[in-house]
Design a protein around this motif. Structure first.
Motif, PDB file in Angstrom:
ATOM      1  N   PHE A 199      46.986  22.298  38.555  1.00  0.00           N
ATOM      2  CA  PHE A 199      47.468  21.244  38.981  1.00  0.00           C
ATOM      3  C   PHE A 199      48.561  20.667  40.675  1.00  0.00           C
ATOM      4  O   PHE A 199      47.514  20.902  41.719  1.00  0.00           O
ATOM      5  CB  PHE A 199      47.696  20.200  38.081  1.00  0.00           C
ATOM      6  N   ALA A 200      49.155  21.496  40.061  1.00  0.00           N
ATOM      7  CA  ALA A 200      49.994  22.240  41.796  1.00  0.00           C
ATOM      8  C   ALA A 200      48.743  22.750  42.578  1.00  0.00           C
ATOM      9  O   ALA A 200      48.698  22.275  44.071  1.00  0.00           O
ATOM     10  CB  ALA A 200      50.700  22.759  41.230  1.00  0.00           C
ATOM     11  N   ASN A 201      48.090  23.270  42.314  1.00  0.00           N
ATOM     12  CA  ASN A 201      47.243  24.037  43.278  1.00  0.00           C
ATOM     13  C   ASN A 201      46.261  23.713  43.967  1.00  0.00           C
ATOM     14  O   ASN A 201      45.877  23.785  44.934  1.00  0.00           O
ATOM     15  CB  ASN A 201      47.425  25.732  42.598  1.00  0.00           C
ATOM     16  N   ILE A 202      46.159  22.856  42.784  1.00  0.00           N
ATOM     17  CA  ILE A 202      45.073  22.310  43.355  1.00  0.00           C
ATOM     18  C   ILE A 202      44.662  21.412  44.052  1.00  0.00           C
ATOM     19  O   ILE A 202      43.846  21.177  45.531  1.00  0.00           O
ATOM     20  CB  ILE A 202      43.721  21.146  41.998  1.00  0.00           C
ATOM     21  N   THR A 285      48.131  17.762  56.735  1.00  0.00           N
ATOM     22  CA  THR A 285      47.210  16.832  57.249  1.00  0.00           C
ATOM     23  C   THR A 285      45.755  16.940  55.870  1.00  0.00           C
ATOM     24  O   THR A 285      44.659  16.282  55.458  1.00  0.00           O
ATOM     25  CB  THR A 285      46.099  18.934  57.333  1.00  0.00           C
ATOM     26  N   ILE A 286      46.812  16.666  54.520  1.00  0.00           N
ATOM     27  CA  ILE A 286      46.006  16.417  53.342  1.00  0.00           C
ATOM     28  C   ILE A 286      46.685  14.414  53.034  1.00  0.00           C
ATOM     29  O   ILE A 286      47.692  14.083  53.108  1.00  0.00           O
ATOM     30  CB  ILE A 286      46.613  16.196  52.194  1.00  0.00           C
ATOM     31  N   HIS A 287      45.894  13.529  53.167  1.00  0.00           N
ATOM     32  CA  HIS A 287      45.139  12.425  53.362  1.00  0.00           C
ATOM     33  C   HIS A 287      45.701  11.685  51.692  1.00  0.00           C
ATOM     34  O   HIS A 287      46.172  12.968  50.707  1.00  0.00           O
ATOM     35  CB  HIS A 287      44.167  11.430  53.296  1.00  0.00           C
ATOM     36  N   SER A 288      47.146  10.355  51.535  1.00  0.00           N
ATOM     37  CA  SER A 288      47.459  10.327  50.672  1.00  0.00           C
ATOM     38  C   SER A 288      46.328   9.653  49.611  1.00  0.00           C
ATOM     39  O   SER A 288      46.683   9.985  48.752  1.00  0.00           O
ATOM     40  CB  SER A 288      48.169   9.136  50.530  1.00  0.00           C
ATOM     41  N   ALA A 289      45.335   9.453  49.925  1.00  0.00           N
ATOM     42  CA  ALA A 289      44.255   8.867  49.012  1.00  0.00           C
ATOM     43  C   ALA A 289      43.735  10.185  48.909  1.00  0.00           C
ATOM     44  O   ALA A 289      43.561  10.293  46.982  1.00  0.00           O
ATOM     45  CB  ALA A 289      42.716   8.102  49.572  1.00  0.00           C
ATOM     46  N   ALA A 290      43.446  11.548  49.093  1.00  0.00           N
ATOM     47  CA  ALA A 290      43.346  12.578  48.293  1.00  0.00           C
ATOM     48  C   ALA A 290      43.915  12.961  47.306  1.00  0.00           C
ATOM     49  O   ALA A 290      42.849  13.688  46.402  1.00  0.00           O
ATOM     50  CB  ALA A 290      43.211  13.850  49.395  1.00  0.00           C
ATOM     51  N   THR A 291      45.434  12.599  47.522  1.00  0.00           N
ATOM     52  CA  THR A 291      46.122  13.811  46.781  1.00  0.00           C
ATOM     53  C   THR A 291      46.203  11.621  44.974  1.00  0.00           C
ATOM     54  O   THR A 291      46.128  12.451  43.935  1.00  0.00           O
ATOM     55  CB  THR A 291      48.302  13.089  46.684  1.00  0.00           C
ATOM     56  N   LEU A 293      43.619  10.974  44.182  1.00  0.00           N
ATOM     57  CA  LEU A 293      41.738  11.009  43.707  1.00  0.00           C
ATOM     58  C   LEU A 293      42.499  11.921  42.462  1.00  0.00           C
ATOM     59  O   LEU A 293      42.107  12.052  42.129  1.00  0.00           O
ATOM     60  CB  LEU A 293      41.311  11.056  44.541  1.00  0.00           C
ATOM     61  N   ASN A 294      43.832  12.962  43.060  1.00  0.00           N
ATOM     62  CA  ASN A 294      43.908  14.457  42.143  1.00  0.00           C
ATOM     63  C   ASN A 294      44.367  13.972  40.328  1.00  0.00           C
ATOM     64  O   ASN A 294      44.120  14.253  40.032  1.00  0.00           O
ATOM     65  CB  ASN A 294      44.003  15.399  43.028  1.00  0.00           C
ATOM     66  N   GLN A 296      43.907  10.964  39.322  1.00  0.00           N
ATOM     67  CA  GLN A 296      43.553  10.458  38.527  1.00  0.00           C
ATOM     68  C   GLN A 296      42.784  11.159  37.869  1.00  0.00           C
ATOM     69  O   GLN A 296      42.493  10.903  36.819  1.00  0.00           O
ATOM     70  CB  GLN A 296      42.624   9.361  39.251  1.00  0.00           C
ATOM     71  N   ALA A 297      41.568  11.837  38.362  1.00  0.00           N
ATOM     72  CA  ALA A 297      40.981  13.219  37.900  1.00  0.00           C
ATOM     73  C   ALA A 297      41.420  14.214  37.218  1.00  0.00           C
ATOM     74  O   ALA A 297      41.029  14.197  35.859  1.00  0.00           O
ATOM     75  CB  ALA A 297      40.449  13.690  38.971  1.00  0.00           C
ATOM     76  N   ALA A 298      42.945  13.980  36.935  1.00  0.00           N
ATOM     77  CA  ALA A 298      43.824  14.870  36.401  1.00  0.00           C
ATOM     78  C   ALA A 298      43.558  14.421  34.662  1.00  0.00           C
ATOM     79  O   ALA A 298      44.446  14.954  34.040  1.00  0.00           O
ATOM     80  CB  ALA A 298      44.794  15.327  36.501  1.00  0.00           C
ATOM     81  N   ARG A 299      43.977  13.059  35.121  1.00  0.00           N
ATOM     82  CA  ARG A 299      44.915  12.099  34.098  1.00  0.00           C
ATOM     83  C   ARG A 299      44.081  12.742  32.399  1.00  0.00           C
ATOM     84  O   ARG A 299      44.879  12.815  31.893  1.00  0.00           O
ATOM     85  CB  ARG A 299      44.193  10.631  34.145  1.00  0.00           C
ATOM     86  N   LYS A 300      42.917  12.316  32.435  1.00  0.00           N
ATOM     87  CA  LYS A 300      42.024  12.252  30.981  1.00  0.00           C
ATOM     88  C   LYS A 300      42.625  13.602  30.772  1.00  0.00           C
ATOM     89  O   LYS A 300      42.375  14.230  29.780  1.00  0.00           O
ATOM     90  CB  LYS A 300      40.445  12.440  31.012  1.00  0.00           C
ATOM     91  N   ASN A 301      42.525  15.425  31.439  1.00  0.00           N
ATOM     92  CA  ASN A 301      42.518  15.870  30.895  1.00  0.00           C
ATOM     93  C   ASN A 301      44.343  16.135  30.288  1.00  0.00           C
ATOM     94  O   ASN A 301      44.392  17.247  29.177  1.00  0.00           O
ATOM     95  CB  ASN A 301      42.847  17.281  31.931  1.00  0.00           C
ATOM     96  N   PHE A 302      44.964  15.908  31.244  1.00  0.00           N
ATOM     97  CA  PHE A 302      46.551  15.899  30.577  1.00  0.00           C
ATOM     98  C   PHE A 302      46.104  15.283  29.194  1.00  0.00           C
ATOM     99  O   PHE A 302      47.462  15.579  28.548  1.00  0.00           O
ATOM    100  CB  PHE A 302      47.517  15.201  31.740  1.00  0.00           C
TER     101      PHE A 302
END
Length: 317
Positions: A199-202, A285-291, A293-294, A296-302
């Motif tokens: 997850f940290a890598n992604i 360079t990585i926007h807060s919104a992207a983090t 979203l990541n 949010q996307a990881a919640r179900k898996n974890f």
């Protein structure tokens, strides 16, 4: 020791919390598990015999916590008439020593007896010794006094292996010790750590930390970029726990926060039913919104991973 009740998939671990009267056992338990502040513990009374509590921790893991009164008469009963009942099937023994005590020799005497009972009844139990109330010692003397006390304890515990911590209810040291204790009880925690690394890598994060929701103890973490402060996790646990208490007093709930400075952005957010996640980002360079979203996307898996890990299953994901 692990036990499942028929029809109940919860994994229960027996944890003994012991130490002489006045050592601070119940105060630390109340801060970690009952959301007390250090000041609140001043109104706690002495523990009578054994107080049992079941603490659900991270999905299906349940701590069967035995808070054992520290009066000498109770110790004698534990070691004689209640020996099998108290010391069988123990997963973890936590023994609390008061750093400055008038009864230090008596404390060590009963500790030796308890170690003998654990060795006979629960040989595989993990043993943690907390040298407590370190705030009563002048700061420049703490380390040398702790090392001296630790040597005495290790000598008394032979041939059993022990892990020692110095603790106080007034700082983050309490969270450091209890996070290590809880970490030792989580089955297959390496699987969880591997997925946090992915997850940290992604996310291209410097660091990802997983906290238990109720206690805010650290469960696991993945570090991609080294940090100088080795005690940062327990400091954050202490700060956020105090902030959550303030929110409760203001009749509101803590859900998430974003902290931004010139060096990094820290995201702390609810993650699964039983956890919070902290993601540290230094790449501007990585926007807060992207983090977000990541996360949010990881919640179900974890959510699924944590449930399966706390069942003690080996085949996940």
């Amino acid at each position: 020791y692990q036990r499942r009740v028929h029809g109940d998939q919860r994994l229960k671990r027996k944890v003994l919390l012991m130490g002489c009267h006045g050592s601070g056992k119940t105060s630390m338990k109340s801060i970690i598990f009952a959301n007390y502040s250090g000041r609140d513990t001043q109104r706690l009374g002495a523990t009578i015999d054994v107080e049992h509590s079941h603490v659900r921790f991270m999905g299906n893991l349940v701590l069967n916590l035995w808070d054992c009164g520290g009066q000498i008469d109770y110790f004698k009963n534990y070691l004689e008439s209640q020996r099998d009942h108290i010391f069988s099937n123990v997963a973890v023994l936590i023994y609390v020593f008061e750093v400055v005590s008038k009864e230090a020799s008596e404390d060590l005497h009963y500790f030796r007896k308890i170690i003998e009972a654990i060795q006979a009844q629960s040989r595989t139990a993990k043993i943690f010794c907390l040298v407590h109330k370190m705030d009563l010692v002048q700061e420049e003397q703490r380390e040398s006094l702790f090392k001296s006390k630790e040597a005495e304890i290790r000598n008394a515990a032979q041939p059993m292996n022990i892990i020692c911590f110095q603790t106080s209810i007034w700082d983050e040291t309490l969270y450091r010790a209890w996070s290590s204790i809880i970490y030792s009880l989580i089955p297959n925690v390496s699987i969880l750590e591997n997925h946090l690394k992915n997850f940290a890598n992604i996310c291209e994060a410097d660091e990802v930390v997983l906290f238990e929701k109720a206690t805010f103890l650290v469960i696991s973490h993945a570090t991609q970029k080294e940090h100088q402060d080795i005690h940062r996790f327990e400091k954050i646990s202490n700060i956020i726990k105090q902030f959550k208490l303030s929110c409760t007093k203001a009749v509101s709930t803590f859900q998430s926060m974003e902290v931004l400075n010139s060096n990094f952005t820290a995201f702390i957010d609810t993650f699964t039913r039983n956890t919070y996640v902290m993601v540290i980002m230094s790449d501007k360079t990585i926007h807060s919104a992207a983090t977000r979203l990541n996360i949010q996307a990881a919640r179900k898996n974890f959510e699924r991973l944590i449930n399966e890990t706390s069942y003690g299953m080996n085949n996940v994901l």
